[in-house]
Design an enzyme around this catalytic site. Sequence first.
Site, PDB file in Angstrom:
ATOM      1  N   LYS A  76       0.862  -1.184   0.000  1.00 47.95           N
ATOM      2  CA  LYS A  76       0.000   0.000   0.000  1.00 47.95           C
ATOM      3  C   LYS A  76       0.903   1.241   0.000  1.00 47.95           C
ATOM      4  CE  LYS A  76      -3.894   2.031   2.597  1.00 47.95           C
ATOM      5  NZ  LYS A  76      -4.799   1.892   3.755  1.00 47.95           N
ATOM      6  N   SER A 151      -9.795   2.000   2.826  1.00 45.96           N
ATOM      7  CA  SER A 151      -8.887   2.712   1.957  1.00 45.96           C
ATOM      8  C   SER A 151      -7.869   1.828   1.237  1.00 45.96           C
ATOM      9  CB  SER A 151      -8.144   3.764   2.774  1.00 45.96           C
ATOM     10  OG  SER A 151      -7.325   3.158   3.752  1.00 45.96           O
ATOM     11  N   SER A 175     -10.090  -0.404   6.983  1.00 46.48           N
ATOM     12  CA  SER A 175      -9.503  -0.300   5.642  1.00 46.48           C
ATOM     13  C   SER A 175      -8.817  -1.542   5.088  1.00 46.48           C
ATOM     14  CB  SER A 175      -8.514   0.849   5.594  1.00 46.48           C
ATOM     15  OG  SER A 175      -9.221   2.048   5.405  1.00 46.48           O
TER      16      SER A 175
END
Length: 484
Positions: A76, A151, A175
């Site tokens: 990420k 997210s 997330s």
Amino acid sequence: MHTKTLSELKTGLAKAEFSSVELTEYYLQRIERHNPDLNCFITTTAELARKLAIEADQKRKKGDAGSLNGIPIAHKDIFCTEGVRTSCGSRMLDNFIAPYESTVTAKLAQAGVVMLGKTNMDEFAMGSSNETSFYGPVKNPWDFERVPGGSSGGSAAAVAARLAPATTGTDTGGSIRQPASLCNVTGLKPTYGRVSRYGMIAFASSLDQGGPMAATAEDCALLLNVMAGLDAKDSTSVDLPVPDYSANLNKSIKGLKIGLPKQFFDSGLDQNVARSIQQALDEYKVAGAKLMEIDLPNMPLSVPAYYVVAPAECSSNLSRFDGVRYGYRVSDPQDLEDMYKRSRGEGFGAEVKRRIMIGTYALSAGYYDAYYKKAQQLRRLISDDFKQAFTKVDVIMGPASPTTAFKIGEKSDDPVAMYLSDIYTIAVNLAGLPGITIPAGFVQGLPTGLQIIGKHFDEARLLNVAHQYQQRTDWHQQVPNIFK
Ligand code: GLN
């Protein structure tokens, strides 16, 4: 090749069925072919990946292979990676080349992983749909008109489409678990303090936690074995021994006590999702687990409490982005104040600004007691509810998201509707507990996810309970037709 799990790839590399160079090239080609449709990568690091793959193959020849030697994965874009752009999904950091490495990515590199690139995410991890990213929305691999969740939506979509065998994610209010649910991926949010936050760009420091996302619980165990542990660079990381999560996967779950919070199965839950979750619970019953209803009376207060605590912490954390030391700076400031104002005004997107304003307000003199202190008190009540529940049950189960993946644009103009998509995940962060989402079936072609919540530092049990389900079902093996 891409239908193999990380665990199978590890075996294939060990048996020299293929090299890391071949494996890495294979995934780089998949990314090149499919990423234009999905937008799940912000940056691909093909040259670096090729170099790392060669090194991994050489290490293996020398008998010096780490536990994940030669396995390609993606991170990420919230984890700082030295020498590689780390944008956090924001215009503010679009030009930021991290000068140091996060502990999570450093440990994985040490174990031999090959980084394929950095995955797309909501700006500064604020969002549940990936639509707040400066780099544009990620498409859900199951339906390109729908969101992948957020997210960590880029990380979830990359695994779902098998553009990477595994990815890292972070979870402040859901997330990892919510996008895992919307994309048919397994994603684990560890106990707060289990995994170091050093070098993970801070959103809400008392809630943020990094974790693995992969096709299976078995793969998440392999990754957590490497990611977990005390880190002198993060004073909130915890000094507890790291068990061998892989060695704990085959324990019987006969007699396992599963708590079902009545608040998780109320009217807000889509009826089709509820049916799918019920089927997963029935499977546990067949495996010998005992199901019982529990009460988490303060759970409905978790969303309001979170939307005071998280913005308050973010307003403080994001004050460092001032255009002075790094990140976006306007080119023609009139004076210092103009430079601050316009650099922040142009560098941050709407959702980030909304949170900074809410947080600044909640922390301001005269309002602190009414908002921030109150939210912290709710947080304690929510934690106590879980503590009470865990005196009766071993794990708690329920949905990870109230609906399947929604349409891109459907909730982007309604922040409160968006905030409610984390109704089943946020309480877990407020209490610092571990939670895992596993694929649990489909509703009209869209995946659903079962969430399993455990006691503090009980990741080994969560992974075992998840793995046992995956031994009996094949939802986690399903891949959208175009990515087969
Ligand atoms: N959707 C939640 C938020 O926007 C949670 C995000 C997260 O876990 N990073 O704050």
